[in-house]
Design an enzyme around this catalytic site. Structure first.
Site, PDB file in Angstrom:
ATOM      1  N   SER A  58       0.828  -1.213   0.000  1.00  0.00           N
ATOM      2  CA  SER A  58       0.000   0.000   0.000  1.00  0.00           C
ATOM      3  C   SER A  58       0.861   1.261   0.000  1.00  0.00           C
ATOM      4  O   SER A  58       2.031   1.235   0.407  1.00  0.00           O
ATOM      5  CB  SER A  58      -0.900   0.011   1.234  1.00  0.00           C
ATOM      6  OG  SER A  58      -1.705  -1.141   1.251  1.00  0.00           O
TER       7      SER A  58
HETATM    8  N1  SAM Z   1      -0.242  -5.308   4.222  1.00  0.00           N
HETATM    9  C1  SAM Z   1       0.492  -5.562   3.020  1.00  0.00           C
HETATM   10  C2  SAM Z   1       1.878  -4.967   3.026  1.00  0.00           C
HETATM   11  O1  SAM Z   1       2.263  -4.350   4.043  1.00  0.00           O
HETATM   12  O2  SAM Z   1       2.592  -5.168   2.043  1.00  0.00           O
HETATM   13  C3  SAM Z   1      -0.251  -5.106   1.783  1.00  0.00           C
HETATM   14  C4  SAM Z   1      -1.471  -5.907   1.545  1.00  0.00           C
HETATM   15  S1  SAM Z   1      -2.145  -5.871  -0.078  1.00  0.00           S
HETATM   16  C5  SAM Z   1      -2.779  -4.263  -0.198  1.00  0.00           C
HETATM   17  C6  SAM Z   1      -3.559  -6.920   0.247  1.00  0.00           C
HETATM   18  C7  SAM Z   1      -3.215  -8.363   0.467  1.00  0.00           C
HETATM   19  O3  SAM Z   1      -4.384  -9.053   0.898  1.00  0.00           O
HETATM   20  C8  SAM Z   1      -2.722  -9.077  -0.770  1.00  0.00           C
HETATM   21  O4  SAM Z   1      -1.454  -9.602  -0.551  1.00  0.00           O
HETATM   22  C9  SAM Z   1      -3.765 -10.182  -0.990  1.00  0.00           C
HETATM   23  O5  SAM Z   1      -3.232 -11.373  -1.520  1.00  0.00           O
HETATM   24  C10 SAM Z   1      -4.283 -10.384   0.418  1.00  0.00           C
HETATM   25  N2  SAM Z   1      -5.579 -11.045   0.536  1.00  0.00           N
HETATM   26  C11 SAM Z   1      -6.732 -10.855  -0.179  1.00  0.00           C
HETATM   27  N3  SAM Z   1      -7.705 -11.674   0.268  1.00  0.00           N
HETATM   28  C12 SAM Z   1      -7.165 -12.398   1.294  1.00  0.00           C
HETATM   29  C13 SAM Z   1      -7.671 -13.421   2.153  1.00  0.00           C
HETATM   30  N4  SAM Z   1      -8.925 -13.865   2.082  1.00  0.00           N
HETATM   31  N5  SAM Z   1      -6.835 -13.940   3.078  1.00  0.00           N
HETATM   32  C14 SAM Z   1      -5.550 -13.509   3.182  1.00  0.00           C
HETATM   33  N6  SAM Z   1      -5.016 -12.543   2.392  1.00  0.00           N
HETATM   34  C15 SAM Z   1      -5.820 -11.997   1.455  1.00  0.00           C
END
Ligand code: SAM
Length: 216
Positions: A58
Site C-alpha cells: 500500500s
Molecule cells: N499489508 C500488506 C503490506 O504491508 O505489504 C499489503 C497488503 S495488499 C494491499 C492486500 C493483500 O491481501 C494481498 O497480498 C492479498 O493477496 C491479500 N488477501 C486478499 N484476500 C485475502 C484473504 N482472504 N486472506 C488472506 N489474504 C488476502
C-alpha cells in the site's frame, strides 16, 4: 522522494503521520527492504507498488492513516488480514512490542516473500505469518486487541468481529472490489460502533467472506 527521512517528513507535513510513535515506526522500518528489487528506486514515493500476484504494497500515506487509527499500544495482540510484503506487519510489531502480530496471506508466493522480508524486522520472532483465508480470521490466537484488514471487503466478516476483544478496534475497507470506505469499528458492551474515515481503494478481499473472482 529520495530518502526515508524525506518520505516521513512529507507524511508528517500532510498530517498522515500525527504521533511520534508512528513516526518512529516509519523511520525504523525501512520500506525499501519490502519492495521488489526492480522498484527499489521508488521505495520512498508515496505510491502503492506491485509485489506480484496482481497485489500491491500500500501507499505509505494509507499505511500511516491505518496505523494512526489503530492506536496500537505496547503488548497488544494484533491480527492482520493480507500480509502482502510483510511491511505493515513489521510496523505494527514495532508499535506493539513485546506484543504479537499474526498476519494471514492467501497467496503462497506472497506468504513466502513476507516470511523472508520480516527477517529484517527488529523482533521478527513476535510476528507469525499464516498461509490461508484471512476472511475466516485466526481463531487459534483469538481474541485480538486490534484487527487490521488491508484489502477491501464486501462487509465485515463475522468471524473477525467474533475474534475481536471487547473494546478492541478493527480497521477495514468496506464497499466494492475497487473502491471502498475505510471504517474504524469499535466493539463495545452495547454492540458495534462504526466510523466512516473516508474513501479508499484497496485490492479485494477474497475467500469465504470476500469477493468472488468474478468481481475482478
Ligand atoms: N499489508 C500488506 C503490506 O504491508 O505489504 C499489503 C497488503 S495488499 C494491499 C492486500 C493483500 O491481501 C494481498 O497480498 C492479498 O493477496 C491479500 N488477501 C486478499 N484476500 C485475502 C484473504 N482472504 N486472506 C488472506 N489474504 C488476502
Amino acid at each position: 522522494m529520495k530518502s526515508l527521512e524525506d518520505l516521513v517528513n512529507y507524511l508528517q507535513s500532510e498530517k498522515y503521520i500525527k504521533s511520534e510513535r508512528v513516526k518512529s515506526a516509519f523511520l525504523n522500518i525501512d520500506r525499501k527492504k519490502f519492495v521488489p528489487y526492480v522498484y527499489k528506486d521508488e521505495a520512498y514515493f508515496d505510491e502503492p507498488l506491485p509485489i506480484g500476484e496482481n497485489q500491491t504494497i500500500s501507499a505509505p500515506h494509507m499505511v500511516a492513516i491505518m496505523l494512526e487509527l489503530a492506536n496500537i499500544d505496547r503488548g497488544m495482540k494484533i491480527l492482520e488480514i493480507g500480509s502482502g510484503s510483510g511491511y505493515n506487519a513489521c510496523l505494527m510489531e514495532y508499535l506493539a512490542y513485546p506484543g504479537k502480530v499474526f498476519t494471514i496471506e492467501r497467496h503462497r508466493s506472497l506468504y513466502l516473500i513476507a516470511r523472508g522480508n520480516i527477517k529484517s524486522c527488529p523482533h521478527s520472532e513476535n510476528i507469525q505469518i499464516i498461509e490461508g483465508d484471512g476472511s475466516l480470521g485466526y481463531s487459534d490466537e483469538a481474541p485480538y486487541d486490534r484487527i487490521i484488514v488491508t484489502c477491501g471487503a464486501p462487509d465485515v466478516p463475522s468471524p473477525l468481529l467474533d475474534q475481536l476483544k471487547l473494546n478492541g478496534l478493527m480497521i477495514i475497507p468496506i464497499g466494492g472490489s475497487y473502491i471502498q470506505e475505510l471504517y474504524l469499528i469499535k466493539k463495545t458492551g452495547n454492540g458495534i460502533e462504526k466510523f466512516d474515515e473516508g474513501p479508499v481503494a484497496f485490492v479485494p478481499l477474497r475467500g469465504k467472506y470476500g469477493f468472488s473472482k468474478d468481481f475482478y
